[in-house]
Motif scaffolding. Structure first.
Motif, mmCIF file in Angstrom:
data_model
loop_
_atom_site.group_PDB
_atom_site.id
_atom_site.type_symbol
_atom_site.label_atom_id
_atom_site.label_comp_id
_atom_site.label_asym_id
_atom_site.label_seq_id
_atom_site.Cartn_x
_atom_site.Cartn_y
_atom_site.Cartn_z
ATOM 1 N N VAL A 230 -4.861 -3.120 2.151
ATOM 2 C CA VAL A 230 -5.106 -4.527 1.803
ATOM 3 C C VAL A 230 -4.930 -5.388 3.045
ATOM 4 C CG1 VAL A 230 -4.319 -4.277 -0.608
ATOM 5 C CG2 VAL A 230 -2.676 -4.927 1.171
ATOM 6 N N GLY A 231 -5.360 -6.642 2.946
ATOM 7 C CA GLY A 231 -5.131 -7.605 4.019
ATOM 8 C C GLY A 231 -3.835 -8.366 3.765
ATOM 9 N N ALA A 232 -3.641 -9.465 4.490
ATOM 10 C CA ALA A 232 -2.442 -10.286 4.287
ATOM 11 C C ALA A 232 -2.736 -11.731 4.650
ATOM 12 C CB ALA A 232 -1.290 -9.769 5.142
ATOM 13 N N ASP A 233 -2.008 -12.623 4.016
ATOM 14 C CA ASP A 233 -2.119 -14.058 4.317
ATOM 15 C C ASP A 233 -0.976 -14.552 5.182
ATOM 16 O OD1 ASP A 233 -3.686 -13.640 1.656
ATOM 17 O OD2 ASP A 233 -4.458 -15.436 2.652
ATOM 18 N N ARG A 234 0.171 -13.900 5.036
ATOM 19 C CA ARG A 234 1.312 -14.215 5.901
ATOM 20 C C ARG A 234 2.309 -13.069 5.790
ATOM 21 N NH1 ARG A 234 4.235 -19.959 6.824
ATOM 22 N NH2 ARG A 234 2.407 -20.811 5.770
ATOM 23 N N ILE A 235 2.826 -12.647 6.935
ATOM 24 C CA ILE A 235 3.809 -11.562 6.954
ATOM 25 C C ILE A 235 5.082 -12.105 7.606
ATOM 26 C CG2 ILE A 235 4.323 -9.232 7.805
ATOM 27 C CD1 ILE A 235 1.257 -8.735 7.898
ATOM 28 N N ALA A 236 6.202 -12.003 6.897
ATOM 29 C CA ALA A 236 7.470 -12.504 7.433
ATOM 30 C C ALA A 236 8.037 -11.501 8.441
ATOM 31 C CB ALA A 236 8.450 -12.730 6.291
ATOM 32 N N ALA A 237 9.043 -11.944 9.201
ATOM 33 C CA ALA A 237 9.617 -11.120 10.278
ATOM 34 C C ALA A 237 10.174 -9.792 9.756
ATOM 35 C CB ALA A 237 10.696 -11.911 11.000
ATOM 36 N N ASN A 258 3.539 7.944 -4.926
ATOM 37 C CA ASN A 258 3.526 8.519 -3.565
ATOM 38 C C ASN A 258 2.198 8.335 -2.832
ATOM 39 O OD1 ASN A 258 6.209 9.508 -3.550
ATOM 40 N ND2 ASN A 258 5.522 11.121 -4.971
ATOM 41 N N VAL A 259 1.565 7.201 -3.053
ATOM 42 C CA VAL A 259 0.319 6.884 -2.347
ATOM 43 C C VAL A 259 0.667 5.893 -1.226
ATOM 44 C CG1 VAL A 259 -1.971 5.829 -2.555
ATOM 45 C CG2 VAL A 259 -1.077 7.245 -4.429
ATOM 46 N N PRO A 260 0.303 6.191 0.032
ATOM 47 C CA PRO A 260 0.629 5.244 1.119
ATOM 48 C C PRO A 260 -0.021 3.880 0.901
ATOM 49 C CG PRO A 260 -0.243 7.317 2.006
ATOM 50 C CD PRO A 260 -0.395 7.391 0.519
ATOM 51 N N PHE A 261 0.735 2.834 1.205
ATOM 52 C CA PHE A 261 0.265 1.457 1.016
ATOM 53 C C PHE A 261 0.236 0.785 2.396
ATOM 54 C CE2 PHE A 261 0.950 -3.059 0.365
ATOM 55 C CZ PHE A 261 0.085 -3.363 -0.669
ATOM 56 N N TYR A 262 -0.987 0.542 2.899
ATOM 57 C CA TYR A 262 -1.141 -0.039 4.238
ATOM 58 C C TYR A 262 -1.600 -1.492 4.167
ATOM 59 C CZ TYR A 262 -1.081 4.867 5.657
ATOM 60 O OH TYR A 262 -0.715 6.167 5.856
ATOM 61 N N VAL A 263 -1.073 -2.291 5.098
ATOM 62 C CA VAL A 263 -1.494 -3.690 5.227
ATOM 63 C C VAL A 263 -2.161 -3.828 6.592
ATOM 64 C CG1 VAL A 263 -0.683 -6.079 5.415
ATOM 65 C CG2 VAL A 263 0.376 -4.522 3.746
ATOM 66 N N ALA A 264 -3.392 -4.351 6.597
ATOM 67 C CA ALA A 264 -4.120 -4.531 7.863
ATOM 68 C C ALA A 264 -4.220 -6.027 8.140
ATOM 69 C CB ALA A 264 -5.516 -3.926 7.741
#
Ligand code: MRU
Length: 348
Positions: A230-237, A258-264
């Motif tokens: 998925v994408g992201a709108d804001r990622i905190a520290a 157990n499915v990897p969850f990636y943020v791009a």
């Protein structure tokens, strides 16, 4: 590939994302206020795309501004654009970059300021495409061959200046020869998955299956999904991720199965001033997006409605964050700080 936002002699031209996929209509914003309205009404949407649009809005504002009290006018232009949508930090990042440039140019003749501001906005657009391609290269390695990739909302060419973040990873994996297909969550209430992701991927010839949001758990349990991107709108520290509402549920279900969850996401989506996702402002949108589907009322009149546009996924559910500078893994407080402070010479 589709042109999401373009700078032209007539103004800022955008494909109207509220009308896709039924109609491919382009709108021209001739004034910064029209750009602000296009962002607010989601003619253009997606964190990087609204950043690029806002930068072009500032440039358009300066282009139309008069000599008198230019500082004051720039302030109003930036404030108007910043007041459109609160969650995606790329909007504020792009406006700040344009503001800083203006501050360094303000002693110059207006014609030169205008030229440099327009160039900067175009540069932000070009950089965004290159950034997405770099994210794609890093992310492609993580996508398992011969499996299905699940995505939520639209983090594609339409959500960026081109190529996409999450869909950029998918595009790069396909280009690298991986045999993958995509499951796209429809993404109620605005239907970015059904209307935009499905349209974009279909145009690219990437095999795509549309599912409703409540089917994600069923398929994550089936063993068929190799990873979520998925994408992201804001990622905190600390690595907490704000993204389209519904992302959190997908992340929890991914971990459970157990499915990897990636943020791009690009580095400009990181907000290192916020310790955790609890501090991310969540946009509340109109109840009519929930009660109505394409103008048809689907709920009883007067029903109470909540419509948060985003949710926050705690970092413990995030397997990795893919950026243009590399892949961050837990503990994110350290890995993200390292990426942010990387010297420019180390960049791809
Ligand atoms: O409300 P939207 O459509 O602007 O929300 C978009 C998203 O949540 C995207 O996933 C995010 O902005 C990343 S886009 C590369």
């Amino acid at each position: 590939m589709v042109e999401t936002v373009q700078w032209t002699e007539d103004g800022v031209v955008m494909i109207d994302q509220t009308r896709l996929p039924r109609e491919e209509v382009y709108v021209t914003c001739r004034d910064y206020r029209e750009v602000a309205e296009a962002i607010r009404s989601m003619v253009v949407r997606g964190a990087p795309a609204i950043g690029v649009s806002a930068a072009m809005g500032v440039a358009l504002g300066v282009l139309k501004a008069s000599e008198e009290d230019l500082d004051g006018q720039v302030e109003v232009i930036c404030e108007t654009l910043a007041a459109t949508r609160p969650t995606a930090v790329n909007l504020f990042w792009a406006i700040d970059r344009m503001k800083r440039l203006y501050a360094s140019l303000r002693h110059l003749p207006l014609s030169e300021i205008r030229e440099r501001m327009v160039k900067e906005a175009q540069q932000i657009k070009q950089e965004d495409i290159a950034i997405n391609q770099a994210i794609g290269r890093f992310g492609a390695d993580l996508v398992p061959d011969g499996k299905t990739v699940l995505t939520h909302c639209n983090a594609g060419a339409l959500a960026t200046a081109g190529y996409g973040t999450a869909l950029g990873v998918i595009r790069a994996a396909v280009a690298a020869g991986k045999r993958i297909d995509v499951f796209a969550d429809e993404t109620r209430p605005f239907l970015q998955g059904a209307r935009l992701t499905a349209w974009e991927l279909q145009q690219d010839g990437i095999p795509t299956t549309l599912i409703t949001d409540n089917m994600a758990g069923h398929f994550l349990k089936s063993g068929r999904i190799g990873c979520v991107v998925v994408g992201a709108d804001r990622i905190a520290a600390n690595g907490d991720v704000a993204n389209k509402v519904g992302t959190y549920s997908v992340a929890v279900l991914a971990k459970e199965n157990n499915v990897p969850f990636y943020v791009a996401a690009p580095i400009s989506t990181l907000d290192m001033t916020l310790e955790s996702g609890d501090q991310i402002p969540i946009e509340q949108r109109s109840p009519s997006e929930v009660t109505h589907v394409f103008g048809v009322e689907v709920a009883p009149p007067g029903i109470s409605v909540e419509n948060p546009a985003f949710d926050v996924t705690p970092s413990r559910y995030v397997t990795a964050i893919i950026t243009e500078r590399g892949v961050a893994r837990p503990p994110y407080t350290e890995s993200l700080r390292k990426l942010v402070s990387m010297p420019a010479s180390a960049l791809p």
